[in-house]
Design a protein around this motif. Structure first.
Motif, PDB file in Angstrom:
ATOM      1  N   TYR A  90      50.734  45.277  37.788  1.00 54.94           N
ATOM      2  CA  TYR A  90      51.549  44.812  39.026  1.00 54.94           C
ATOM      3  C   TYR A  90      50.945  43.647  39.488  1.00 54.94           C
ATOM      4  N   PHE A  91      49.665  43.239  39.329  1.00 50.72           N
ATOM      5  CA  PHE A  91      49.202  42.127  39.525  1.00 50.72           C
ATOM      6  C   PHE A  91      49.649  41.061  38.723  1.00 50.72           C
ATOM      7  N   ASN A  92      49.984  41.388  37.503  1.00 45.62           N
ATOM      8  CA  ASN A  92      50.537  40.559  36.629  1.00 45.62           C
ATOM      9  C   ASN A  92      51.946  39.955  36.872  1.00 45.62           C
ATOM     10  N   GLU A  93      52.749  40.503  37.786  1.00 46.40           N
ATOM     11  CA  GLU A  93      53.936  40.385  38.299  1.00 46.40           C
ATOM     12  C   GLU A  93      53.750  39.572  39.565  1.00 46.40           C
ATOM     13  N   VAL A  94      53.104  39.724  40.419  1.00 43.32           N
ATOM     14  CA  VAL A  94      52.903  39.081  41.806  1.00 43.32           C
ATOM     15  C   VAL A  94      51.987  37.794  41.548  1.00 43.32           C
ATOM     16  N   ALA A 105      39.532  44.716  38.911  1.00 43.11           N
ATOM     17  CA  ALA A 105      40.305  45.767  39.633  1.00 43.11           C
ATOM     18  C   ALA A 105      40.049  45.844  41.137  1.00 43.11           C
ATOM     19  N   SER A 106      38.893  45.704  41.427  1.00 48.09           N
ATOM     20  CA  SER A 106      38.369  46.168  42.914  1.00 48.09           C
ATOM     21  C   SER A 106      38.869  44.788  43.834  1.00 48.09           C
ATOM     22  N   ASP A 107      39.189  43.624  43.206  1.00 49.67           N
ATOM     23  CA  ASP A 107      39.584  42.453  43.801  1.00 49.67           C
ATOM     24  C   ASP A 107      41.068  42.644  44.054  1.00 49.67           C
ATOM     25  N   MET A 108      41.991  43.444  43.071  1.00 48.10           N
ATOM     26  CA  MET A 108      43.205  43.663  43.214  1.00 48.10           C
ATOM     27  C   MET A 108      43.436  44.582  44.414  1.00 48.10           C
TER      28      MET A 108
END
Length: 182
Positions: A90-94, A105-108
């Protein structure tokens, strides 16, 4: 998107709105349903303005506002308890050019959690004003700049102190050897 005056406080979950300042610290109001008012002591509490937060990128740092804009365009967020691979996908998309090694992962989870807190607030749809902000916000920005300068100065003094220690140590050693020889 107006994130001015919205801060994250070290050691406290959630987000807060910077309301003002008194002698002891900053007056904050939580953005959750409780609207709890908190005074954050200036000496031992760190505040991070969401407006200033960036994420490590491969070429350039990515502003949090840009990530929130892409999350809004996408429309949905994953569950915060989801597997790390789901969050990373998901984070790679946004945030497509973020640094996978430096963004944990904790930052995300924290960024997605912050988005879920502020997405329904009226300030989320406001434009960022060009004015510098309230007195407390300007003071917070000035103190952050002064603290950064002070830290750089302290680092410089520490390295010069180490250099002076290194030069004085051989002199003492030389005087000791001359006493033994006599």
């Amino acid at each position: 998107m107006n994130l001015r005056g919205i801060v994250a406080v070290s050691g406290r979950p959630g987000l807060f709105k910077l309301i003002g300042q008194n002698k002891v610290g900053y007056i904050l109001e939580s953005l959750d349903e409780q609207k709890l008012k908190v005074i954050a002591n200036m000496t031992n509490t760190k505040l991070a303005s969401l407006e200033d937060i960036t994420v490590y990128g491969l070429e350039d740092e990515i502003k949090l506002v840009d990530i929130f804009t892409k999350i809004t365009a996408k429309g949905t967020t994953p569950d915060l308890k989801a597997d790390t691979t789901v969050l990373r996908t998901y984070f790679n998309e946004v945030a497509p050019n973020h640094d996978d090694e430096k963004v944990y992962a904790s930052d995300m989870k924290k960024i997605i959690g912050w988005y879920n807190i502020i997405k329904d607030l009226p300030l989320f749809t406001e434009d960022t004003p060009d004015t510098p902000g309230t007195d407390a916000e300007v003071k917070l920005s000035e103190e952050k700049t002064a603290a950064d300068k002070k830290q750089k100065t302290a680092t410089g003094k520490a390295s010069s102190a180490k250099a002076s220690t290194k030069t004085s140590a051989p002199a003492k050693k030389a005087s000791m050897t001359s006493k033994k020889g006599v």
